[in-house]
Motif scaffolding. Structure first.
Motif, PDB file in Angstrom:
ATOM      1  N   SER A 114      38.214  53.149  37.159  1.00  0.00           N
ATOM      2  CA  SER A 114      36.950  52.794  37.211  1.00  0.00           C
ATOM      3  C   SER A 114      35.935  53.281  36.372  1.00  0.00           C
ATOM      4  O   SER A 114      34.981  52.551  35.950  1.00  0.00           O
ATOM      5  CB  SER A 114      36.548  52.741  38.879  1.00  0.00           C
ATOM      6  OG  SER A 114      37.322  52.138  39.619  1.00  0.00           O
ATOM      7  N   PHE A 117      36.580  51.999  33.054  1.00  0.00           N
ATOM      8  CA  PHE A 117      36.359  50.863  32.857  1.00  0.00           C
ATOM      9  C   PHE A 117      34.723  50.254  32.581  1.00  0.00           C
ATOM     10  O   PHE A 117      34.349  49.554  31.860  1.00  0.00           O
ATOM     11  CB  PHE A 117      36.668  49.936  34.443  1.00  0.00           C
ATOM     12  CG  PHE A 117      36.362  48.448  34.192  1.00  0.00           C
ATOM     13  CD1 PHE A 117      37.224  47.715  33.496  1.00  0.00           C
ATOM     14  CD2 PHE A 117      35.366  47.871  34.573  1.00  0.00           C
ATOM     15  CE1 PHE A 117      36.968  46.157  33.473  1.00  0.00           C
ATOM     16  CE2 PHE A 117      34.960  46.460  34.560  1.00  0.00           C
ATOM     17  CZ  PHE A 117      35.771  45.785  33.857  1.00  0.00           C
ATOM     18  N   THR A 118      34.048  51.381  33.181  1.00  0.00           N
ATOM     19  CA  THR A 118      32.577  51.503  32.796  1.00  0.00           C
ATOM     20  C   THR A 118      31.994  51.488  31.500  1.00  0.00           C
ATOM     21  O   THR A 118      30.863  51.040  31.393  1.00  0.00           O
ATOM     22  CB  THR A 118      31.489  52.161  33.925  1.00  0.00           C
ATOM     23  OG1 THR A 118      32.109  53.871  33.567  1.00  0.00           O
ATOM     24  CG2 THR A 118      31.991  51.865  35.517  1.00  0.00           C
ATOM     25  N   HIS A 122      32.397  44.865  30.313  1.00  0.00           N
ATOM     26  CA  HIS A 122      33.035  44.038  31.330  1.00  0.00           C
ATOM     27  C   HIS A 122      32.470  44.329  32.671  1.00  0.00           C
ATOM     28  O   HIS A 122      32.140  45.323  32.867  1.00  0.00           O
ATOM     29  CB  HIS A 122      34.391  43.847  31.168  1.00  0.00           C
ATOM     30  CG  HIS A 122      34.979  43.506  29.764  1.00  0.00           C
ATOM     31  ND1 HIS A 122      34.720  42.171  29.257  1.00  0.00           N
ATOM     32  CD2 HIS A 122      35.443  44.210  28.721  1.00  0.00           C
ATOM     33  CE1 HIS A 122      35.330  42.073  28.174  1.00  0.00           C
ATOM     34  NE2 HIS A 122      35.708  43.373  27.729  1.00  0.00           N
ATOM     35  N   THR A 123      32.492  43.184  33.560  1.00  0.00           N
ATOM     36  CA  THR A 123      32.295  43.483  34.859  1.00  0.00           C
ATOM     37  C   THR A 123      33.290  42.567  35.696  1.00  0.00           C
ATOM     38  O   THR A 123      33.741  41.379  35.255  1.00  0.00           O
ATOM     39  CB  THR A 123      30.840  42.737  35.287  1.00  0.00           C
ATOM     40  OG1 THR A 123      29.926  43.423  34.267  1.00  0.00           O
ATOM     41  CG2 THR A 123      30.502  42.755  36.743  1.00  0.00           C
ATOM     42  N   LEU A 124      33.671  43.407  36.616  1.00  0.00           N
ATOM     43  CA  LEU A 124      35.052  42.963  37.419  1.00  0.00           C
ATOM     44  C   LEU A 124      34.376  42.631  38.741  1.00  0.00           C
ATOM     45  O   LEU A 124      34.538  43.690  39.621  1.00  0.00           O
ATOM     46  CB  LEU A 124      36.133  43.721  37.437  1.00  0.00           C
ATOM     47  CG  LEU A 124      37.549  43.289  37.793  1.00  0.00           C
ATOM     48  CD1 LEU A 124      37.946  42.323  37.007  1.00  0.00           C
ATOM     49  CD2 LEU A 124      38.600  44.615  37.627  1.00  0.00           C
ATOM     50  N   ASP A 125      34.275  41.372  39.352  1.00  0.00           N
ATOM     51  CA  ASP A 125      33.538  41.162  40.574  1.00  0.00           C
ATOM     52  C   ASP A 125      33.911  40.137  40.969  1.00  0.00           C
ATOM     53  O   ASP A 125      33.158  39.043  41.692  1.00  0.00           O
ATOM     54  CB  ASP A 125      32.047  41.558  40.713  1.00  0.00           C
ATOM     55  CG  ASP A 125      31.600  41.486  41.796  1.00  0.00           C
ATOM     56  OD1 ASP A 125      32.131  41.916  42.728  1.00  0.00           O
ATOM     57  OD2 ASP A 125      30.394  41.249  41.894  1.00  0.00           O
ATOM     58  N   THR A 129      38.725  40.757  43.192  1.00  0.00           N
ATOM     59  CA  THR A 129      38.605  42.001  43.416  1.00  0.00           C
ATOM     60  C   THR A 129      37.842  42.378  44.521  1.00  0.00           C
ATOM     61  O   THR A 129      37.914  43.396  45.133  1.00  0.00           O
ATOM     62  CB  THR A 129      37.342  42.250  42.020  1.00  0.00           C
ATOM     63  OG1 THR A 129      37.829  41.981  40.791  1.00  0.00           O
ATOM     64  CG2 THR A 129      36.868  43.832  42.007  1.00  0.00           C
ATOM     65  N   TYR A 154      34.714  50.185  43.907  1.00  0.00           N
ATOM     66  CA  TYR A 154      34.186  48.696  43.498  1.00  0.00           C
ATOM     67  C   TYR A 154      32.904  48.826  42.937  1.00  0.00           C
ATOM     68  O   TYR A 154      32.491  47.824  42.211  1.00  0.00           O
ATOM     69  CB  TYR A 154      34.247  48.217  44.868  1.00  0.00           C
ATOM     70  CG  TYR A 154      33.699  46.661  44.809  1.00  0.00           C
ATOM     71  CD1 TYR A 154      34.083  45.602  44.295  1.00  0.00           C
ATOM     72  CD2 TYR A 154      32.386  46.463  45.669  1.00  0.00           C
ATOM     73  CE1 TYR A 154      33.607  44.285  44.224  1.00  0.00           C
ATOM     74  CE2 TYR A 154      31.930  45.404  45.546  1.00  0.00           C
ATOM     75  CZ  TYR A 154      32.159  44.476  44.883  1.00  0.00           C
ATOM     76  OH  TYR A 154      31.688  43.184  44.698  1.00  0.00           O
ATOM     77  N   VAL A 157      33.172  49.242  39.174  1.00  0.00           N
ATOM     78  CA  VAL A 157      33.537  47.942  38.318  1.00  0.00           C
ATOM     79  C   VAL A 157      32.673  46.814  38.363  1.00  0.00           C
ATOM     80  O   VAL A 157      32.726  45.798  37.388  1.00  0.00           O
ATOM     81  CB  VAL A 157      35.138  47.671  38.515  1.00  0.00           C
ATOM     82  CG1 VAL A 157      36.156  48.940  38.320  1.00  0.00           C
ATOM     83  CG2 VAL A 157      35.169  47.178  40.155  1.00  0.00           C
ATOM     84  N   SER A 158      32.111  46.560  39.463  1.00  0.00           N
ATOM     85  CA  SER A 158      31.296  45.514  39.820  1.00  0.00           C
ATOM     86  C   SER A 158      29.993  45.740  39.082  1.00  0.00           C
ATOM     87  O   SER A 158      29.137  44.616  39.367  1.00  0.00           O
ATOM     88  CB  SER A 158      31.370  44.966  41.127  1.00  0.00           C
ATOM     89  OG  SER A 158      30.492  45.839  41.957  1.00  0.00           O
ATOM     90  N   ARG A 159      29.426  46.791  39.061  1.00  0.00           N
ATOM     91  CA  ARG A 159      28.148  47.254  38.523  1.00  0.00           C
ATOM     92  C   ARG A 159      27.264  46.853  39.710  1.00  0.00           C
ATOM     93  O   ARG A 159      26.093  46.201  39.327  1.00  0.00           O
ATOM     94  CB  ARG A 159      27.871  46.792  37.176  1.00  0.00           C
ATOM     95  CG  ARG A 159      28.602  47.305  36.116  1.00  0.00           C
ATOM     96  CD  ARG A 159      28.498  46.673  34.826  1.00  0.00           C
ATOM     97  NE  ARG A 159      28.829  47.643  33.593  1.00  0.00           N
ATOM     98  CZ  ARG A 159      30.272  47.881  33.429  1.00  0.00           C
ATOM     99  NH1 ARG A 159      31.220  47.022  34.087  1.00  0.00           N
ATOM    100  NH2 ARG A 159      30.437  48.498  32.212  1.00  0.00           N
TER     101      ARG A 159
END
Length: 253
Positions: A114, A117-118, A122-125, A129, A154, A157-159
């Protein structure tokens, strides 16, 4: 049973844990997990943490109500409830120490991924997810009493904005802890802590005091500091679970 001196130490830890729970939305189980095990034993520690986490989060709700993301809460908590039942069943069938080590390794690996990923933009939400995060939080919280690492992963990755996260996680933990207590009563009914009334009252007062203190300082914590704290506590939670599992295996050897 619990003596007054032990209760005083437990209440002090409870106050700190409640402040962390309000400021960043997690940390209660990481702080109180080892303390509860020392005070009440490993079996009674999980319901004890569930009870006082629920007390603290309920007291915090009026102060954070306007910042709760109810839609995201639903996505997370609905899969977390059945996952908590699965976690309790898993804890009954898999050796506890081996389970702790496996869970700790997986959670730390997930957090490191994670963090990597930051570094991207990109945002994964999406729904997948959020459902995956809810399943992981509910299952790990019930199985080994540590649900914070998947929350941290979470959030990364979702910021997720720390202020909204801290608010949303209060009703989340209320629902999840109550469902875990109900499932435990049905599946693992033994091990409820036998405390006198004054011990319950004193510990509840510490949770209430922590709530009042947290409301005064929550807005003083910078967003970056909150994010760093979330990551550090999540990694610490994974490491603590691994350490407890290794210690248990060495003691049994």
């Amino acid at each position: 049973m619990i003596d007054p001196v032990t209760l005083l130490l437990y209440a002090a830890a409870l106050l700190v844990a409640t402040v962390a729970q309000r400021v960043i939305g997690l940390g209660f189980g990481l702080i109180m997990g080892p303390v509860s095990v020392m005070v009440a034993g490993p079996i009674a520690a999980v319901p004890l943490n569930c009870i006082f986490a629920t007390v603290g989060c309920v007291l915090m709700l009026p102060g954070v109500w306007r910042d709760v993301d109810w839609r995201r809460l639903a996505w997370l908590v609905l899969p977390a409830i059945p996952a908590s039942v699965a976690g309790l069943l898993l804890a009954r069938t898999v050796p506890a120490d081996a389970l702790r080590i496996a869970v700790g390794v997986v959670t730390i690996a997930g957090l490191l991924l994670s963090l990597a990923f930051t570094r991207t933009r990109h945002t994964l939400d999406g729904p997948a997810t959020r459902i995956t995060a809810g399943l992981a939080i509910g299952g790990l919280n019930a199985a080994v009493g540590v649900g914070a690492p998947p929350v941290g992963a979470y959030a990364l990755v979702s910021r997720w904005t720390p202020r909204t996260m801290a608010a949303t996680m209060q009703p989340f933990w209320v629902v999840l802890n109550l469902s875990t207590l109900a499932g435990r009563e049905l599946l693992v009914p033994q091990g409820f802590p036998e405390w006198p009334w004054w011990a319950w009252l004193g510990a509840s007062a510490a949770a209430a005091l922590g709530t009042l203190l947290a409301h005064r300082i929550a807005h003083l914590v910078p967003e970056r500091a909150a994010r760093v704290t979330i990551v550090v506590l999540s990694l610490a939670g994974g490491a603590a679970v691994i350490a407890s599992g290794v210690a248990g295996l060495l003691a049994a050897a």
